[in-house]
Design an enzyme around this catalytic site. Structure first.
Site, mmCIF file in Angstrom:
data_model
loop_
_atom_site.group_PDB
_atom_site.id
_atom_site.type_symbol
_atom_site.label_atom_id
_atom_site.label_comp_id
_atom_site.label_asym_id
_atom_site.label_seq_id
_atom_site.Cartn_x
_atom_site.Cartn_y
_atom_site.Cartn_z
ATOM 1 N N ASP A 141 37.000 -19.184 73.194
ATOM 2 C CA ASP A 141 37.147 -17.891 73.125
ATOM 3 C C ASP A 141 38.888 -18.900 73.500
ATOM 4 O O ASP A 141 39.453 -18.455 74.203
ATOM 5 C CB ASP A 141 37.029 -17.402 74.907
ATOM 6 N N GLU A 149 32.125 -4.770 69.642
ATOM 7 C CA GLU A 149 31.016 -5.783 70.658
ATOM 8 C C GLU A 149 31.634 -6.199 71.751
ATOM 9 O O GLU A 149 32.012 -5.214 72.908
ATOM 10 C CB GLU A 149 30.136 -7.105 69.912
ATOM 11 N N GLU A 157 52.749 -38.491 73.663
ATOM 12 C CA GLU A 157 51.373 -38.768 74.621
ATOM 13 C C GLU A 157 50.008 -39.278 73.930
ATOM 14 O O GLU A 157 50.412 -38.408 72.850
ATOM 15 C CB GLU A 157 51.489 -37.748 75.859
ATOM 16 N N GLU A 203 46.948 -38.096 74.590
ATOM 17 C CA GLU A 203 46.320 -37.195 74.209
ATOM 18 C C GLU A 203 46.891 -36.446 73.450
ATOM 19 O O GLU A 203 46.469 -35.244 73.667
ATOM 20 C CB GLU A 203 46.030 -36.957 76.059
HETATM 21 O O1 FUB Z 1 32.650 -17.527 76.620
HETATM 22 C C1 FUB Z 1 31.562 -16.025 77.114
HETATM 23 C C2 FUB Z 1 31.890 -15.217 76.576
HETATM 24 O O2 FUB Z 1 31.273 -15.063 75.348
HETATM 25 C C3 FUB Z 1 33.236 -14.407 75.859
HETATM 26 O O3 FUB Z 1 33.846 -13.989 77.101
HETATM 27 C C4 FUB Z 1 33.120 -13.276 75.093
HETATM 28 O O4 FUB Z 1 33.854 -12.789 74.180
HETATM 29 C C5 FUB Z 1 31.802 -14.060 74.195
HETATM 30 O O5 FUB Z 1 32.484 -14.958 72.646
#
Ligand code: FUB
Length: 455
Positions: free
Chosen positions: A41, A215, A334, A336
């Site tokens: 995400d 969606e 760094e 990292e």
């Molecule tokens: O990562 C958890 C859920 O999966 C997210 O809120 C959605 O967008 C999907 O990626």
């Protein structure tokens, strides 16, 4: 206490996968962006010449969206990313108990506001919380002590229009918004539901309760006067589609596919920015060893809008975005800050920030496009070891490439007992991909906090 290590399943397979990738320098894998944990995400934010990449964090071995914290990485060149750790977690919200899912950060009033979906403990419903910080890397604190808004839906995206009006959109299965007040932590008016028409969001067949492609995971922004809503479409698996509108509240017109169904994750999630004159599309897939629908990884592609503002269809790649400029090895870097790595972990450092740790023989860090110029003469590193230490080898082009130096790391009496070591360097000239390779005996050898070359 025994030192434990989080191991991403199939680390050996990662090394194999990397070795099997195309060997031409420019084609070496830089996607996914993070290799030491699973990330999901993506929510990029451009601030003060850097891209701050906010992500979710899929737990190792997860068999659901088991997510307890969010992560931050940043980059000035789109290939070398610095790990800033986790400045926000479920624990930040005393009233939440699960599901640290897809959020977004926006900057306003010299503050950073992070909108996230979480599960409310009291009723088990998904709500949107907001955390605030004075720095893009946090720490973030709960801004309200309660949810900002809630209707058992997820995936907030936030957008501030040119007139200063901010909008918070979210939703699955619906798509709603509120008008945020200038304080960014309250809103005026009610929750408005955006009509999900097939003209606006495309036509889905075979699902009477979801007649459009929309969606989840909206990402709303404005570019050259046109409003965009890029979103995860259909399920499952998802592809990325988008709609445009003449205003922030519509009417929306479906424009087509940004990224088809690819990768081994049944979800995908968009994040879109312009940075340094280029346009970038962030997404996630299951590209790491052990990766899949619940063990995802964030990646990025550079793209160019067509003249009419439409977005060309993009494909997932292991190459990633081209580097902007180069990295200066003559200033402190760094440990990292990583383009790609094998076997490493990061953790909080006692001296501040993070260090790289859990390093074993053969582990390596790639730092891309390092501008040595006429040549480096020495290398300095900040190191610690609770065991006997080892060697940090300096190699060019690959983990087994030309060795231009090697610093002996002694035992320092503890994993956070830091010492500075130096060693001579010969043959590091021009712009090169630098590999910091760990060599030594068995077990954990040493930690690395920062490094710097001398001319
Ligand atoms: O990562 C958890 C859920 O999966 C997210 O809120 C959605 O967008 C999907 O990626």
């Amino acid at each position: 206490m025994a030192r434990t290590r989080r191991v991403i399943a199939g680390a050996a397979a990662l090394i194999l996968a990397v070795l099997l990738l195309p060997s031409a320098g420019a084609a070496r894998a830089d996607n996914p962006i993070v290799q030491h944990i699973y990330t999901a995400d993506p929510a990029p934010l451009v601030h003060n010449g850097r891209v701050y990449l906010y992500t979710g964090h899929d737990e190792d071995g997860s068999t659901y969206f088991t997510m307890r914290d969010w992560r931050v990485f940043s980059s000035a060149d789109m290939v070398n990313w610095t790990d800033h750790g986790s400045p926000l977690s479920l624990a930040t919200f005393a009233w939440a108990d699960a599901n640290a899912w897809a959020g977004q950060v926006v900057a306003r009033n010299n503050r950073f506001y992070w909108y996230v979906p979480v599960r409310q403990r009291s009723n088990g419903q998904m709500v949107i919380g907001v955390a605030v910080a004075d720095s893009p890397t946090g720490p973030f604190r709960d801004a309200l002590g309660r949810p900002l808004v809630g209707n058992n839906e997820i995936d907030p995206t936030v957008f501030i229009d040119d007139d200063g009006q901010a909008y918070l959109y979210w939703g699955n299965p619906n798509l709603s918004y509120v008008r945020l007040n200038a304080d960014m932590t309250s809103y005026s008016g009610g929750v408005t539901r955006i009509p999900l028409t097939t003209a606006g969001f495309g036509t889905r067949t075979g699902n009477a309760s979801r007649p459009t492609l929309y969606e989840e995971g909206p990402w709303v922004y404005k570019r050259n006067g046109l409003y965009y809503n890029v979103f995860a479409a259909e399920c499952c698996s998802e592809f990325i589609g988008y709609s445009t509108a003449p205003g922030p509240t519509g009417p929306w017109t479906y424009r087509g596919t940004v990224m088809p169904r690819q990768g081994t994750s049944f979800t995908n999630h968009p994040g879109v920015i312009d940075f340094n004159g280029g346009s970038y599309f962030f997404y996630h897939n299951g590209a790491l060893p052990g990766g899949g629908g619940y063990t995802r990884s964030v990646a990025v592609e550079k793209f160019t809008y067509r003249a009419d503002g439409t977005i060309p269809a993009l494909s997932m790649s292991t190459v990633g975005a081209p580097q902007i400029g180069s990295l200066d090895p003559y200033v402190r870097q760094e440990a990292e800050t990583i383009a790609f790595s094998s076997g490493v972990e990061t953790e909080p450092a006692s001296e501040g920030g993070r260090n790289v740790g859990y390093l074993e023989n053969g582990d390596w860090i790639k730092v891309k496009g390092v501008a040595f110029g006429a040549g480096a003469t020495a290398f300095t590193a900040r190191v610690a070891s609770a065991t006997a230490g080892g060697t940090v080898e300096l190699r060019l082009g690959s983990p087994t490439g030309t060795r231009v130096g090697g610093c002996t790391v002694p035992g320092t009496g503890g994993w956070q007992n830091w010492q500075t070591v130096s060693c001579p360097v010969t043959g590091a000239t021009g712009t090169q991909d630098l590999y910091l390779r760990v060599a030594g005996g068995s077990g954990y050898l040493f930690n690395l906090n920062w490094w710097q070359f001398q001319r």
